[in-house]
Scaffold this motif. Sequence first.
Motif, short mmCIF file in Angstrom:
data_model
loop_
_atom_site.label_atom_id
_atom_site.label_comp_id
_atom_site.label_asym_id
_atom_site.label_seq_id
_atom_site.Cartn_x
_atom_site.Cartn_y
_atom_site.Cartn_z
N GLN A 20 0.83 -1.20 0.00
CA GLN A 20 0.00 0.00 0.00
C GLN A 20 0.87 1.26 0.00
O GLN A 20 0.58 2.23 -0.70
CB GLN A 20 -0.92 -0.01 1.23
N ALA A 21 1.93 1.24 0.80
CA ALA A 21 2.78 2.42 0.93
C ALA A 21 3.52 2.75 -0.36
O ALA A 21 3.77 3.93 -0.65
CB ALA A 21 3.79 2.20 2.07
N VAL A 22 3.86 1.75 -1.13
CA VAL A 22 4.56 1.99 -2.40
C VAL A 22 3.59 2.52 -3.46
O VAL A 22 3.92 3.41 -4.25
CB VAL A 22 5.25 0.70 -2.89
N ARG A 23 2.37 2.02 -3.46
CA ARG A 23 1.41 2.40 -4.49
C ARG A 23 0.69 3.72 -4.18
O ARG A 23 0.17 4.36 -5.09
CB ARG A 23 0.37 1.28 -4.66
N LEU A 24 0.68 4.11 -2.93
CA LEU A 24 -0.07 5.30 -2.53
C LEU A 24 0.50 6.57 -3.13
O LEU A 24 1.72 6.79 -3.15
CB LEU A 24 -0.05 5.41 -1.00
N LYS A 25 -0.41 7.43 -3.64
CA LYS A 25 -0.01 8.74 -4.16
C LYS A 25 -0.69 9.88 -3.40
O LYS A 25 -0.07 10.90 -3.14
CB LYS A 25 -0.35 8.85 -5.65
#
Length: 488
Positions: free
Chosen positions: A318-323
């Motif tokens: 989630q943290a990598v994909r979150l914008k």
Amino acid sequence: MSLRPASLVVALHLLLAGCSALDILPINAPVEDSRNPGANIAADVFPMDAGSETLVGVTFSGGGTRAAAFSFGVLKAFAATPITARNDHALTLLDRIDFVSGVSGGSVTAAYFGLKGKGALMDFRERFLLRDAEENLHTSLLRPTNLARAFNGGANDRSNLPQWLDQNLFEGATFEAILARKRPVVWLNASDIANQTPFVFEPNTFRAFCSDLAKLPVSEAVAASAAVPVAFAPIALETFPERCAYTMPPWVRYADEQAGAPAVLKAFARALYAYRDTEKMKFIRLLDGGITDNFGLSGLTLARAAADTPYAPLTPRQAVRLKNALFVTVNSGRATNADWAKSRDAPGMIPLLQAVLDTGINSTVRLGLDAFQLTINKWQADLIEWRCKLPSGEVLKYRGTLTGWNCRDIKFHSGELAFDQIPEKKARLGAIETSFKLPQDQVDLLIEAGQEAVSRNPVINGFLSAARQPGSEKASIPSGAQQLQKSR
């Protein structure tokens, strides 16, 4: 026939004793399987879709039906606000809510939305906002029996508001129904008056004292969140530490032993230890969540303070994909109307007690907002630093591609919705009482104000502008959201 002073004392004693039979039985049950009380700490708080680039959290403040109606207006506006689209199916801001937290009146809206999802918009106004939730409450302190009940702990107990809510709104629903929906995560907030900390109705809290949140009636939690002191007797929870094994999370020992640990961690650590020690605490007593946290922000603040990774309570994926993340605090508070400040005479008992309560709540509100904003700012900075140190292989693992990867491309939007953002209606909104019974014109004014506040809010509009950028969310509805939309 007149009574002598001694007789008056005896009569008063008998009156108080006769009215002392409040229903203060615990509202919870122990875990059924002592070998499996559940994980001590959830892997993630937010049930974001696997491919989602947005995160939305909303908190609803206290304030009786005033708060419930204003927050309902916010939800209606969210439902009318598109965020992405694909195959002619619009995904709205309401569909993207991952987390909702409620206090007192705001907890009614939060709980009903958690149970019904988008369906809550169909009948919440008629089933609750236009109803008289005070119809079976003891509200007049001019009646001796009510005064006696108040002296014995509270004018009202479990036979009043919880029963009304259960019969007229929640229809026997337990937290099992909310937990089964998985999204949004719902936190209802009360105050633990023995440990002087916020108390969050969520699974990890209940695991600490070996109780089963899933079996708890939603109406009881909402009533605890709204249990104003004196007007309501404290709501009781029983602890069952002997019924299951429980390993304290690592942060508890850190908070207990380190002088420099955040104060919020220390307070919660002490509470957890007390829940496991029946010699100190066999029963937890709860009152209005506004006493300790009128915005329901402390749960997330604690989750970040207790986190041992830069991304928790998110998962690495989630943290990598979150914008883009949006955190909205819906503030239904109003300015204090201290008419006694204009007079040379001192305020009477009731205005004085109300002023003391308001002073405590408003001071915690200011401190809570400041702490929350600092938490959000630091979380964003920690995420950027962590993402920028990730090896390409890890990015590829979590994201599926390196194309378009920008480790700094993440923005947390945090803001407040309040009456003063609608200046032409501010005076009328601020004059609405804190009550669970309001006339229809005031209810509709509050709903309309909530909708207008969303459309005008620069933080929300900034989030929407960023989320709608070409390529954001790949202009698609993730499969999980499609299923969610169909189910609603």
